[in-house]
Design a protein around this motif. Structure first.
Motif, short mmCIF file in Angstrom:
data_model
loop_
_atom_site.label_atom_id
_atom_site.label_comp_id
_atom_site.label_asym_id
_atom_site.label_seq_id
_atom_site.Cartn_x
_atom_site.Cartn_y
_atom_site.Cartn_z
N VAL A 142 0.84 -1.20 0.00
CA VAL A 142 0.00 0.00 0.00
C VAL A 142 0.88 1.25 0.00
CG1 VAL A 142 -1.62 1.36 1.40
CG2 VAL A 142 -2.01 -1.08 1.07
N LYS A 143 1.89 1.27 0.85
CA LYS A 143 2.76 2.45 0.93
C LYS A 143 3.55 2.63 -0.37
CE LYS A 143 1.46 3.76 4.93
NZ LYS A 143 0.55 4.90 5.00
N THR A 198 1.46 -2.46 -11.36
CA THR A 198 0.82 -3.22 -12.42
C THR A 198 -0.68 -3.21 -12.13
OG1 THR A 198 0.95 -5.29 -11.20
CG2 THR A 198 2.83 -4.76 -12.63
N HIS A 199 -1.47 -3.78 -13.03
CA HIS A 199 -2.90 -3.87 -12.75
C HIS A 199 -3.13 -4.68 -11.47
CE1 HIS A 199 -7.18 -3.82 -13.42
NE2 HIS A 199 -7.21 -5.14 -13.30
N ALA A 200 -2.41 -5.79 -11.34
CA ALA A 200 -2.52 -6.60 -10.12
C ALA A 200 -2.08 -5.80 -8.90
CB ALA A 200 -1.68 -7.87 -10.26
N GLY A 201 -1.05 -4.98 -9.05
CA GLY A 201 -0.58 -4.14 -7.95
C GLY A 201 -1.62 -3.15 -7.50
N GLN A 202 -2.35 -2.59 -8.45
CA GLN A 202 -3.44 -1.67 -8.11
C GLN A 202 -4.53 -2.39 -7.33
OE1 GLN A 202 -4.71 -0.01 -11.83
NE2 GLN A 202 -2.99 1.42 -11.96
N LEU A 209 -5.39 -1.57 -3.43
CA LEU A 209 -6.70 -1.03 -3.06
C LEU A 209 -7.46 -1.97 -2.13
CD1 LEU A 209 -7.73 0.54 -6.50
CD2 LEU A 209 -6.93 1.73 -4.44
N ARG A 210 -7.39 -3.27 -2.40
CA ARG A 210 -8.05 -4.23 -1.50
C ARG A 210 -7.34 -4.29 -0.15
NH1 ARG A 210 -12.89 -4.39 -3.41
NH2 ARG A 210 -13.12 -5.51 -5.35
N SER A 211 -6.04 -4.11 -0.15
CA SER A 211 -5.29 -4.11 1.11
C SER A 211 -5.66 -2.90 1.96
CB SER A 211 -3.79 -4.13 0.85
OG SER A 211 -3.41 -5.35 0.25
#
Length: 123
Positions: A19-20, A67-71, A75-77
């Motif tokens: 997240v950070k 990445t898309h997965a990183g986003q 966001l879920r985290s």
């Protein structure tokens, strides 16, 4: 998508780090915000990506780009960490148990109607 993900391998510190990194765009900036050395943060991020089976960030000269997965993970985290904060706050605000308390020390002794704080302070 990986069929079998061991959820026990996902730790809150690594999710907070992701997240950070997402918010700052920099592992160098994110590491101290999570009370980690840069080397530790880098390793945690690599392990998180390995456990999830997807890269979360592109490593660029100017920093990290999600990445898309990183986003999605970031966001879920954020949602997950906020939910955990609410869970802790609600648990701390909940009244203690009340009712009839029995003490079992050889023979049963009825202590009467007390709340948990009274019982703990007396014992």
């Amino acid at each position: 998508m990986r069929a079998s993900l061991n959820i026990a391998r996902l730790d809150l510190q690594s999710l907070r780090l992701a997240v950070k990194c997402f918010e700052t765009g920099s592992l160098t900036s994110a590491a101290p915000l999570c009370n980690m050395s840069l080397m530790c943060a880098s390793r945690r991020l690599q392990l998180l990506e390995a456990h999830l089976g997807v890269p979360l960030f592109y490593r660029r000269k100017g920093g990290l780009e999600p990445t898309h997965a990183g986003q999605v993970v970031s966001l879920r985290s954020i949602e997950l960490l906020q939910l955990l904060e609410r869970l802790i706050a609600d648990a701390l605000a909940a009244p203690g148990p009340t009712g009839i308390v029995y003490e079992n020390c050889g023979r049963r002794k009825k202590l009467g109607l007390v709340n948990a704080e009274q019982y703990q302070s007396a014992h």
